[in-house]
Scaffold this motif. Structure first.
Motif, PDB file in Angstrom:
ATOM      1  N   ASP A   9       0.815  -1.211   0.000  1.00  0.00           N
ATOM      2  CA  ASP A   9       0.000   0.000   0.000  1.00  0.00           C
ATOM      3  C   ASP A   9       0.852   1.266   0.000  1.00  0.00           C
ATOM      4  OD1 ASP A   9      -2.337  -1.413  -0.146  1.00  0.00           O
ATOM      5  OD2 ASP A   9      -2.541  -1.570   2.041  1.00  0.00           O
ATOM      6  N   ARG A  10       1.883   1.223   0.833  1.00  0.00           N
ATOM      7  CA  ARG A  10       2.787   2.362   0.895  1.00  0.00           C
ATOM      8  C   ARG A  10       3.502   2.538  -0.446  1.00  0.00           C
ATOM      9  NH1 ARG A  10       7.864   3.448   2.135  1.00  0.00           N
ATOM     10  NH2 ARG A  10       8.164   5.620   2.683  1.00  0.00           N
ATOM     11  N   ALA A  11       3.948   1.421  -1.014  1.00  0.00           N
ATOM     12  CA  ALA A  11       4.660   1.480  -2.287  1.00  0.00           C
ATOM     13  C   ALA A  11       3.787   2.104  -3.376  1.00  0.00           C
ATOM     14  CB  ALA A  11       5.119   0.085  -2.707  1.00  0.00           C
ATOM     15  N   ILE A  12       2.533   1.677  -3.436  1.00  0.00           N
ATOM     16  CA  ILE A  12       1.637   2.224  -4.453  1.00  0.00           C
ATOM     17  C   ILE A  12       1.505   3.737  -4.295  1.00  0.00           C
ATOM     18  CG2 ILE A  12      -0.780   2.278  -5.247  1.00  0.00           C
ATOM     19  CD1 ILE A  12      -0.887  -0.738  -4.752  1.00  0.00           C
ATOM     20  N   GLY A  13       1.408   4.181  -3.051  1.00  0.00           N
ATOM     21  CA  GLY A  13       1.295   5.619  -2.779  1.00  0.00           C
ATOM     22  C   GLY A  13       2.500   6.392  -3.301  1.00  0.00           C
ATOM     23  N   ILE A  14       3.701   5.885  -2.986  1.00  0.00           N
ATOM     24  CA  ILE A  14       4.920   6.573  -3.418  1.00  0.00           C
ATOM     25  C   ILE A  14       5.070   6.523  -4.937  1.00  0.00           C
ATOM     26  CG2 ILE A  14       7.445   6.566  -3.290  1.00  0.00           C
ATOM     27  CD1 ILE A  14       7.074   5.387  -0.447  1.00  0.00           C
ATOM     28  N   LEU A  15       4.756   5.365  -5.504  1.00  0.00           N
ATOM     29  CA  LEU A  15       4.876   5.244  -6.961  1.00  0.00           C
ATOM     30  C   LEU A  15       3.923   6.198  -7.668  1.00  0.00           C
ATOM     31  CD1 LEU A  15       5.439   1.413  -7.544  1.00  0.00           C
ATOM     32  CD2 LEU A  15       7.098   3.247  -7.236  1.00  0.00           C
ATOM     33  N   ARG A  16       2.749   6.388  -7.093  1.00  0.00           N
ATOM     34  CA  ARG A  16       1.813   7.349  -7.699  1.00  0.00           C
ATOM     35  C   ARG A  16       2.368   8.760  -7.653  1.00  0.00           C
ATOM     36  NH1 ARG A  16      -3.615   4.804  -5.399  1.00  0.00           N
ATOM     37  NH2 ARG A  16      -3.958   3.258  -7.034  1.00  0.00           N
ATOM     38  N   GLU A  17       3.005   9.092  -6.522  1.00  0.00           N
ATOM     39  CA  GLU A  17       3.619  10.426  -6.411  1.00  0.00           C
ATOM     40  C   GLU A  17       4.730  10.604  -7.444  1.00  0.00           C
ATOM     41  OE1 GLU A  17       4.839  12.012  -2.544  1.00  0.00           O
ATOM     42  OE2 GLU A  17       3.542  10.509  -1.617  1.00  0.00           O
ATOM     43  N   LEU A  18       5.538   9.555  -7.595  1.00  0.00           N
ATOM     44  CA  LEU A  18       6.635   9.632  -8.570  1.00  0.00           C
ATOM     45  C   LEU A  18       6.082   9.764  -9.983  1.00  0.00           C
ATOM     46  CD1 LEU A  18       9.100   6.986  -7.089  1.00  0.00           C
ATOM     47  CD2 LEU A  18       9.496   9.455  -7.280  1.00  0.00           C
ATOM     48  N   LYS A  19       5.010   9.034 -10.240  1.00  0.00           N
ATOM     49  CA  LYS A  19       4.343   9.090 -11.543  1.00  0.00           C
ATOM     50  C   LYS A  19       3.797  10.492 -11.790  1.00  0.00           C
ATOM     51  CE  LYS A  19       4.153   7.156 -14.814  1.00  0.00           C
ATOM     52  NZ  LYS A  19       5.389   6.892 -15.574  1.00  0.00           N
ATOM     53  N   ALA A  20       3.225  11.083 -10.734  1.00  0.00           N
ATOM     54  CA  ALA A  20       2.675  12.438 -10.856  1.00  0.00           C
ATOM     55  C   ALA A  20       3.786  13.445 -11.164  1.00  0.00           C
ATOM     56  CB  ALA A  20       1.946  12.825  -9.567  1.00  0.00           C
ATOM     57  N   LEU A  21       4.968  13.148 -10.665  1.00  0.00           N
ATOM     58  CA  LEU A  21       6.125  13.994 -10.949  1.00  0.00           C
ATOM     59  C   LEU A  21       6.518  13.876 -12.424  1.00  0.00           C
ATOM     60  CD1 LEU A  21       8.185  15.728  -9.335  1.00  0.00           C
ATOM     61  CD2 LEU A  21       9.549  13.658  -9.030  1.00  0.00           C
ATOM     62  N   GLY A  22       6.201  12.736 -13.023  1.00  0.00           N
ATOM     63  CA  GLY A  22       6.473  12.548 -14.455  1.00  0.00           C
ATOM     64  C   GLY A  22       7.608  11.598 -14.774  1.00  0.00           C
ATOM     65  N   VAL A  23       8.206  10.974 -13.731  1.00  0.00           N
ATOM     66  CA  VAL A  23       9.309  10.046 -14.023  1.00  0.00           C
ATOM     67  C   VAL A  23       8.758   8.683 -14.447  1.00  0.00           C
ATOM     68  CG1 VAL A  23      10.852  11.211 -12.382  1.00  0.00           C
ATOM     69  CG2 VAL A  23       9.591   9.180 -11.650  1.00  0.00           C
ATOM     70  N   GLN A  24       9.615   7.922 -15.139  1.00  0.00           N
ATOM     71  CA  GLN A  24       9.262   6.574 -15.559  1.00  0.00           C
ATOM     72  C   GLN A  24       9.613   5.597 -14.438  1.00  0.00           C
ATOM     73  OE1 GLN A  24       7.572   7.523 -18.566  1.00  0.00           O
ATOM     74  NE2 GLN A  24       8.483   5.657 -19.371  1.00  0.00           N
ATOM     75  N   LEU A  25       8.854   4.519 -14.347  1.00  0.00           N
ATOM     76  CA  LEU A  25       9.109   3.540 -13.284  1.00  0.00           C
ATOM     77  C   LEU A  25       9.302   2.155 -13.886  1.00  0.00           C
ATOM     78  CD1 LEU A  25       6.314   4.681 -10.792  1.00  0.00           C
ATOM     79  CD2 LEU A  25       8.762   5.213 -10.670  1.00  0.00           C
ATOM     80  N   SER A  26      10.303   1.456 -13.399  1.00  0.00           N
ATOM     81  CA  SER A  26      10.482   0.093 -13.884  1.00  0.00           C
ATOM     82  C   SER A  26      10.715  -0.878 -12.737  1.00  0.00           C
ATOM     83  CB  SER A  26      11.628   0.015 -14.899  1.00  0.00           C
ATOM     84  OG  SER A  26      12.865   0.037 -14.251  1.00  0.00           O
ATOM     85  N   ILE A  27      10.317  -2.114 -12.981  1.00  0.00           N
ATOM     86  CA  ILE A  27      10.552  -3.178 -12.010  1.00  0.00           C
ATOM     87  C   ILE A  27      11.785  -3.949 -12.462  1.00  0.00           C
ATOM     88  CG2 ILE A  27       9.648  -5.327 -11.014  1.00  0.00           C
ATOM     89  CD1 ILE A  27       8.190  -2.895  -9.963  1.00  0.00           C
TER      90      ILE A  27
END
Ligand code: C2E
Ligand code: CA
Ligand code: CA
Ligand code: CA
Length: 279
Positions: free
Chosen positions: A160-178
């Motif tokens: 749950d915490r991870a999803i929250g942070i990833l959403r913030e990072l996404k809102a910032l506009g950065v790309q995310l990879s696993i």
């Protein structure tokens, strides 16, 4: 106990093994490495299988130790993670990678995505998103040119915490990879709850695709499932033409590995870009 390592040094006995001794030395030296500017980043290209061109680059840290020479990350990242030094070190990595990507952009290689690895400690930092935003702003780099790599186990530790942070990072506009996908226990459909863009198939699977039919099948199905979830797939650790052929035939998007290039210095990477090195 680790923090008092230096103070306890007088209690050293020959029974203490060499590894523990090395650890003490390394830990002490690690504390000064940042201010002594002993870290550098090496860069490994990520190549698009359709165009054959370099489209991304992963920043990988190296430690130029005054006596030990080049120390690879496996020998100090775990330690830095345990004692918390990974937080300032990781911030330096992000800052340096953003500045470097800006330099490459300004030399005319605009569409280069820079990936950096994030550790669990960094991910736990309250001000992670802010500090990434500051690095982007200081480098004047558009956020879509930065990609953050997170391992499966890191995001699965507290979903749950991870999803929250990833959403913030996404809102910032950065790309995310696993990163290292396949080494953890999560399924791809579960991971889809996370707002990620790219999946990196771990090199242990890629390694054996031409000799182990099970690994070949896993890689093929991960690629097709990832695509059905609109994720791009990067295969890590591609070392041979045969692996490349298999990945191409199974519609993998990008590859990274010694077959195309080892991680190299910024200077050497600049030459690759200038020469238009392609697959
Ligand atoms: P990783 O993120 O999975 O990075 C890929 C590793 O595979 C790199 O090792 C790279 O040099 C190596 N590699 C690339 N292509 C090939 C290939 O074709 N064959 C083989 N055998 N290896 C290949 P490296 O640079 O030693 O880094 C090891 C690990 O250290 C990284 O694994 C990552 O987990 C960690 N690391 C590196 N830099 C950083 C950093 O700045 N921050 C953090 N938190 N971790 C880092
Ligand atoms: Ca990585
Ligand atoms: Ca990886
Ligand atoms: Ca790995």
């Amino acid at each position: 106990a680790k923090e008092t390592g230096r103070n306890n040094f007088q209690f050293y006995t020959p029974a203490m093994n060499e590894r523990a001794l090395e650890r003490l030395h390394i830990e002490g030296d690690l504390r000064n490495a940042l201010e002594r500017e002993e870290f550098t980043l090496h860069y490994q290209p990520q190549v698009d299988l359709r165009s054959g061109q370099i489209v991304g680059v992963e920043a990988l840290i190296r430690w130029q130790h005054p006596e030990l020479g080049m120390v690879p990350p496996v020998r100090f990242i775990g330690l830095a993670e345990e004692n918390g030094l990974i937080v300032p070190i990781g911030a330096w990595v992000i800052r340096t990678a953003c500045l470097q990507n800006k330099v490459w952009q300004e030399s005319g290689f605009g569409h280069l995505r820079m990936s950096v690895n994030l550790s669990a400690r960094q991910f736990a930092q309250e001000d992670l998103v802010d500090s990434i935003a500051v690095s982007l702003r200081e480098a004047n780099l558009a956020p879509e040119y930065l990609e953050i790599e997170l391992t499966e186990s890191l995001v699965m530790a507290d979903v749950d915490r991870a999803i929250g942070i990833l959403r913030e990072l996404k809102a910032l506009g950065v790309q995310l990879s696993i990163d290292d996908f396949g080494t953890g226990y999560s399924s791809l459909s579960y991971l889809k709850r996370f707002p990620i863009d790219v999946l990196k198939i771990d090199r242990s699977f890629v390694n054996d695709i031409t000799i182990d039919p099970d690994d070949a099948a896993i890689v093929a199905s991960v690629i097709s499932l990832a695509h059905s979830l609109r994720l791009d797939v990067i295969a890590e650790g591609v070392e041979t033409e045969e692996q490349l052929t298999y990945l191409r035939e199974h519609n993998c998007d990008q590859i990274q590995g010694y077959f195309f290039s080892r991680p190299v210095t910024a200077e050497a990477f600049s030459v690759m870009l200038k020469d238009g090195k392609r697959l």
